[in-house]
Design an enzyme around this catalytic site. Structure first.
Site, PDB file in Angstrom:
ATOM      1  N   HIS A  55     -16.797 -45.913 -22.535  1.00  0.00           N
ATOM      2  CA  HIS A  55     -18.140 -46.468 -22.384  1.00  0.00           C
ATOM      3  C   HIS A  55     -18.713 -46.817 -23.746  1.00  0.00           C
ATOM      4  O   HIS A  55     -18.695 -45.993 -24.669  1.00  0.00           O
ATOM      5  CB  HIS A  55     -19.071 -45.488 -21.679  1.00  0.00           C
ATOM      6  CG  HIS A  55     -20.473 -46.014 -21.509  1.00  0.00           C
ATOM      7  ND1 HIS A  55     -20.762 -47.073 -20.684  1.00  0.00           N
ATOM      8  CD2 HIS A  55     -21.649 -45.666 -22.097  1.00  0.00           C
ATOM      9  CE1 HIS A  55     -22.061 -47.341 -20.755  1.00  0.00           C
ATOM     10  NE2 HIS A  55     -22.611 -46.497 -21.609  1.00  0.00           N
ATOM     11  N   SER A  56     -19.224 -48.040 -23.899  1.00  0.00           N
ATOM     12  CA  SER A  56     -19.867 -48.516 -25.122  1.00  0.00           C
ATOM     13  C   SER A  56     -18.878 -48.418 -26.291  1.00  0.00           C
ATOM     14  O   SER A  56     -17.841 -49.069 -26.272  1.00  0.00           O
ATOM     15  CB  SER A  56     -21.155 -47.729 -25.361  1.00  0.00           C
ATOM     16  OG  SER A  56     -21.973 -48.360 -26.310  1.00  0.00           O
ATOM     17  N   MET A  57     -19.144 -47.615 -27.310  1.00  0.00           N
ATOM     18  CA  MET A  57     -18.174 -47.462 -28.385  1.00  0.00           C
ATOM     19  C   MET A  57     -16.832 -47.014 -27.837  1.00  0.00           C
ATOM     20  O   MET A  57     -15.768 -47.420 -28.338  1.00  0.00           O
ATOM     21  CB  MET A  57     -18.670 -46.448 -29.419  1.00  0.00           C
ATOM     22  CG  MET A  57     -17.704 -46.246 -30.588  1.00  0.00           C
ATOM     23  SD  MET A  57     -18.203 -44.988 -31.798  1.00  0.00           S
ATOM     24  CE  MET A  57     -17.744 -43.485 -30.929  1.00  0.00           C
TER      25      MET A  57
END
Length: 260
Positions: free
Chosen positions: A95-97
């Site tokens: 998720h995200s990074m």
């Protein structure tokens, strides 16, 4: 399976062991996040895969360790920690990074001839979409304002100013890692052969649906995109729907041989 070494014990959390599972699902958290963010997801998914959550240095039980502020360095350490777990197919979820780290891990495994069964990228634009961001260069107050705006940090932590400032170095390092990351293609053609699934929030201020769709250009394998109500951390209020989507992806990745 070889026994995970001390290095792996630092990086990998197995909240709900499922040694009988045919696949392993590796969960990589967002900037400032920790393995415990995925505890409930691990519980719900334990009957469908053995779940391994990644713990970055500089937070929680690894608070005394210096954080890493470079994507390549993080990928190197996570890859090493995952090697003892590769006797079963891996599915990478970030998720995200964590989506960036999952993508680069998938590339690393494919280069070594051991492709993952699939990649699930959540809450992140395609690595090919460039955007200049400099949150990691701002002062503490501006950094705190950023994480408050995205609503992904535990409310108790945000309310405890002293504790929050203790973990800021790790958050800043994570932001530096992902904001200074640049996708470098290996050559012509898609970067991956494994199937890729993308999940994103409909009102995510950091990722537009067209930017999420650009992931399609990075694989020659199967591709899917699902949107959910919510912002950057849509997956918390939409946990049931996200869990169903991941279960569907696990089944699809099982049916599609990696590298097809």
């Amino acid at each position: 399976m070889s026994t995970p070494d001390e290095h792996g014990d630092l990086w990998i959390r197995r909240f709900h062991p499922a040694p009988e599972a045919h696949h392993r699902l590796v969960l990589l958290p967002h900037a400032g996040g920790s393995a415990s963010f995925f505890f409930n997801f691990s519980k719900e998914l334990a009957g469908h895969a053995e779940v391994l959550a990644v713990q970055y240095p500089g937070r929680q039980d690894r608070r005394a360790e210096p954080p890493l502020d470079d994507v390549a360095a993080l990928v190197e350490e996570i890859h090493r920690a995952l090697l003892p777990w590769t006797d079963k197919p891996l599915v990478l979820f970030g998720h995200s990074m964590g989506a960036v780290l999952s993508f680069e891990l998938a590339r690393r495994f494919e280069r070594e001839g051991a492709p993952p069964a699939g990649l699930i990228a959540s809450g992140r634009r395609s690595p090919t979409v460039r955007r200049e961001e400099n949150v990691h260069t701002r002062g503490d107050d501006a950094l705190i304002a950023e994480i408050r705006a995205l609503s992904g940090t535990d409310a108790g932590l945000l309310a405890d100013e002293e504790l929050l400032r203790m973990v800021l170095p790790a958050i800043r390092s994570d932001y530096k890692a992902v904001e200074t990351y640049r996708y470098l293609p290996d050559g012509p053609g898609p970067a991956l052969k494994c199937p890729v699934s993308v999940l994103t929030g409909e009102s995510d201020p950091r990722v537009s649906v067209p930017e999420a769709m650009e992931w399609r250009e990075l694989t020659s394998g199967e591709f899917s995109l699902r949107t959910f109500p919510g912002g950057h951390f849509y997956l918390t209020p939409q946990q049931a729907g996200v869990t169903r989507a991941v279960i569907e992806d696990l089944a699809a990745f099982t049916a599609v041989p990696a590298g097809r």
